[in-house]
Write an enzyme that holds these catalytic residues in place. Structure first.
Site, PDB file in Angstrom:
ATOM      1  N   ASP A  69       0.839  -1.195   0.000  1.00 53.84           N
ATOM      2  CA  ASP A  69       0.000   0.000   0.000  1.00 53.84           C
ATOM      3  C   ASP A  69       0.875   1.246   0.000  1.00 53.84           C
ATOM      4  OD1 ASP A  69      -2.717   1.318   0.566  1.00 53.84           O
ATOM      5  OD2 ASP A  69      -1.521   2.039   2.266  1.00 53.84           O
ATOM      6  N   GLU A 108       1.780  -0.636  -5.073  1.00 59.86           N
ATOM      7  CA  GLU A 108       0.785   0.339  -5.527  1.00 59.86           C
ATOM      8  C   GLU A 108       1.484   1.682  -5.687  1.00 59.86           C
ATOM      9  OE1 GLU A 108      -2.950   2.988  -4.460  1.00 59.86           O
ATOM     10  OE2 GLU A 108      -1.099   2.805  -3.335  1.00 59.86           O
TER      11      GLU A 108
HETATM   12  C1  LAG Z   1      -3.789   3.823  -0.324  1.00 56.87           C
HETATM   13  N1  LAG Z   1      -2.967   3.527  -1.234  1.00 56.87           N
HETATM   14  O1  LAG Z   1      -1.847   4.149  -1.414  1.00 56.87           O
HETATM   15  C2  LAG Z   1      -5.096   3.143  -0.201  1.00 56.87           C
HETATM   16  O2  LAG Z   1      -5.384   2.417  -1.396  1.00 56.87           O
HETATM   17  C3  LAG Z   1      -6.118   4.195   0.109  1.00 56.87           C
HETATM   18  O3  LAG Z   1      -7.407   3.618   0.124  1.00 56.87           O
HETATM   19  C4  LAG Z   1      -5.770   4.830   1.443  1.00 56.87           C
HETATM   20  O4  LAG Z   1      -6.641   5.930   1.733  1.00 56.87           O
HETATM   21  C5  LAG Z   1      -4.354   5.429   1.419  1.00 56.87           C
HETATM   22  N2  LAG Z   1      -3.446   4.809   0.527  1.00 56.87           N
HETATM   23  C6  LAG Z   1      -3.758   5.335   2.815  1.00 56.87           C
HETATM   24  O5  LAG Z   1      -3.457   3.994   3.128  1.00 56.87           O
HETATM   25  C7  LAG Z   1      -7.784   5.610   2.509  1.00 56.87           C
HETATM   26  C8  LAG Z   1      -8.897   6.617   2.257  1.00 56.87           C
HETATM   27  C9  LAG Z   1      -8.594   7.956   2.903  1.00 56.87           C
HETATM   28  C10 LAG Z   1      -8.321   7.752   4.378  1.00 56.87           C
HETATM   29  C11 LAG Z   1      -7.086   6.838   4.477  1.00 56.87           C
HETATM   30  C12 LAG Z   1      -6.695   6.550   5.918  1.00 56.87           C
HETATM   31  O6  LAG Z   1      -9.065   6.815   0.848  1.00 56.87           O
HETATM   32  O7  LAG Z   1      -9.778   8.771   2.787  1.00 56.87           O
HETATM   33  O8  LAG Z   1      -8.067   8.989   5.008  1.00 56.87           O
HETATM   34  O9  LAG Z   1      -7.411   5.567   3.879  1.00 56.87           O
HETATM   35  O10 LAG Z   1      -7.730   5.906   6.599  1.00 56.87           O
HETATM   36  C13 LAG Z   1      -8.932   9.287   6.092  1.00 56.87           C
HETATM   37  C14 LAG Z   1      -9.658  10.608   5.884  1.00 56.87           C
HETATM   38  C15 LAG Z   1      -8.619  11.754   5.864  1.00 56.87           C
HETATM   39  C16 LAG Z   1      -7.835  11.771   7.164  1.00 56.87           C
HETATM   40  C17 LAG Z   1      -7.154  10.409   7.309  1.00 56.87           C
HETATM   41  C18 LAG Z   1      -6.385  10.308   8.618  1.00 56.87           C
HETATM   42  O11 LAG Z   1     -10.356  10.577   4.665  1.00 56.87           O
HETATM   43  O12 LAG Z   1      -9.330  13.017   5.727  1.00 56.87           O
HETATM   44  O13 LAG Z   1      -6.830  12.786   7.130  1.00 56.87           O
HETATM   45  O14 LAG Z   1      -8.157   9.375   7.320  1.00 56.87           O
HETATM   46  O15 LAG Z   1      -7.250  10.297   9.736  1.00 56.87           O
END
Ligand code: LAG
Ligand code: CA
Length: 494
Positions: free
Chosen positions: A218, A244
């Site tokens: 990841d 990735e």
């Molecule tokens: C990835 N690949 O490089 C994953 O495929 C992707 O799904 C991951 O983002 C990202 N990298 C981090 O492993 C996902 C969500 C984000 C989420 C993050 C952490 O798409 O939306 O962020 O996982 O859970 C969320 C909030 C952010 C916040 C963060 C930290 O959306 O606003 O800042 O959490 O609390």
């Protein structure tokens, strides 16, 4: 001289674990007679946020029978306690305890999938820990703070890039920011440190001890390729690594940097295919090994969409039903890369987690009796793409064509198709009007069962379950309804 050039066929590199999967499992038509030109199963399926007990059942009920070689799971690590699916991407510890299941359930899944000829690739979140500014307790009971994970990592184990006001990545044209600042506030591990590398390595070794075949890395782009290489170098030979690395125009960090120690997800593939289908105009891909913005075929993992792109950039997803079948049919018929099919659940809120019980455990779900695509899916319902007859049929096509070269495509009436030389022909009609297309082929003359609509009936002598198309005088003729895909191969004559 017909002027039909050949696109160099790609030899797909497979680990011993994947190559061991049995061809007998091929479905969509009666078991083909032993055939030296048939290919080894190489197709994966991403089962997004599906519990381990359910993946085990899928391996036995749908994946083995349909000929899938491997499953990409969601992250198995202990994570923050939240309802959103992305809680999985905020590790609190490397205990294999999560809302998707226990360690014992994970181990049982790997064993049962293995027995069904399906390898497990685990999603390894190793670039970062949580993004929580307040202290908390993880899913398995581990206390943590943003930069403190007792017994695993302390303050010294994190980058604090100091390059932006909040240490977050702001400028993707800066390699240093991308790799040492924080991705959306996620505490960024100092992957240059031997201590951190050792801790990550121990986690990956632990998953290998449970039988996994390899890992999706990841956020690999956010770790220096040398750091990932150093971690991977300590793993046993043959461990599959799928990095990735989201390709970004003008960005200094490229997928090519990560091909020295494994495969990479090639985002350009879906970015070409999706818009072409959405616009109804499909062309041959760029030729040969010099495809711009594509890693070499034997290093590429290709996909129509994944859990991020179906919530973002993807032009074609399961919501598009028939067009999604067309996209998957073209990908599975192609000779570029190793495909991974995607299977998730319907949502209207991009953050919505998979349906869970009152304690937050994701509910078991079965695709054993599923068909598809459905006209629509209510929120939370699993799309079960792995069980769609068209997908199983295309896996059988892929097995039957093996390494046969992909020949020049044909366009007619808005339809498009191509031959895998002498072994199979695929044709798609992404438009809204019926179309007829004739594709030159060296397949033997005869009537063939369309594997997209059912293939050959397993009852001997009963012909096709769906449509049939003929090859005559060196031409395969397809009459296609709007938004239809069709495929015939030498293993499924009517
Ligand atoms: C990835 N690949 O490089 C994953 O495929 C992707 O799904 C991951 O983002 C990202 N990298 C981090 O492993 C996902 C969500 C984000 C989420 C993050 C952490 O798409 O939306 O962020 O996982 O859970 C969320 C909030 C952010 C916040 C963060 C930290 O959306 O606003 O800042 O959490 O609390
Ligand atoms: Ca990093």
């Amino acid at each position: 001289m017909s002027g039909r050039r050949r696109i160099p066929g790609a030899m797909r590199m497979l680990s011993a674990a994947l190559a061991a999967a049995s061809l007998v499992a091929m479905a969509g038509c009666a078991a083909p007679a032993p055939d030296e030109q048939a290919g080894e199963p190489d197709v994966g399926i991403q089962l997004f946020q599906l519990p381990w007990v359910s993946i085990a059942e899928e391996c036995e009920e749908t994946l083995g029978p349909n000929g899938f070689a491997w499953v990409l799971t969601s992250p198995p690590n202990e994570h923050i306690v939240r309802d959103e699916w992305w809680a999985s991407y905020q590790p609190v510890s490397y205990a294999v305890e999560s809302r998707l299941g226990t360690r014992d359930e994970f181990a049982d899944m790997v064993a049962r999938c293995d027995a069904a000829g399906v390898a497990i690739i685990a999603d390894a979140v190793i670039n970062h820990m949580t993004g929580q500014d307040s202290p908390g307790v993880g899913w398995a009971g581990s206390a943590y703070e943003h930069y403190d994970y007792p017994g695993i990592y302390g303050d010294d184990d994190f980058h604090r890039c100091g390059l932006t006001p909040n240490d977050d990545i702001a400028d993707y044209t800066s390699r240093e920011q991308v790799q040492t600042c924080e991705l959306v506030n996620l505490a960024d591990l100092d992957t240059a440190s031997d201590r951190v590398r050792g801790t990550i390595g121990a986690y990956l070794d632990d998953l290998l001890s449970l039988g996994v075949a390899g890992f999706r890395i990841d956020a690999a782009k956010h770790m220096a390729a040398d750091d990932v290489a150093a971690i991977v170098a300590e793993l046993p030979e043959g461990t599959r690594i799928l990095s990735e690395v989201i390709r970004g125009g003008g960005e200094p960090v490229t997928p090519e940097e990560y091909t020295g120690f494994g495969d990479v997800f090639e985002f350009t593939y879906a970015r070409d295919l999706g818009p072409a289908l959405a616009s109804g105009i499909v062309n041959d891909p760029p030729q040969g090994d010099e495809r711009p913005q594509h890693v070499p075929a034997d290093r590429a993992i290709v996909f129509v969409d994944n859990h991020d792109t179906e919530r973002g950039e993807a032009d074609v997803t399961a919501r598009d039903g028939a067009l999604y079948v067309i996209a998957n049919a073209l990908m599975l018929a192609d000779d570029y890369g190793t495909p991974v099919v995607y299977s998730g659940y319907a949502f209207s809120d991009r953050d919505a987690g998979a349906p869970a019980d009152a304690d937050g455990r994701v509910l078991a779900a079965s695709c054993a009796d599923a068909t598809g695509p459905a006209a629509s899916y209510p929120d939370g319902e699993r799309t079960c793409v792995q069980a769609w007859p068209a997908i199983g049929g295309m896996l059988a096509f892929r097995a039957a064509v093996g390494d046969a070269p992909r020949l020049d495509g044909v366009r007619a009436d808005g339809a498009y198709g191509f031959e895998r030389e002498g072994r199979g022909v695929v044709a798609v009609n992404p438009g809204g009007l019926a179309a007829t297309i004739e594709i030159p082929t060296t397949m033997p003359a005869g009537e063939y069962c369309d594997v997209v609509t059912g293939g050959r009936d397993p009852v001997e002598g009963d012909g096709c379950r769906g449509l049939a198309f003929t090859v005559d005088d060196g031409v395969a003729r397809f009459a296609l309804e709007p938004l239809a895909a069709a495929a015939i191969h030498v293993g499924a004559q009517s």
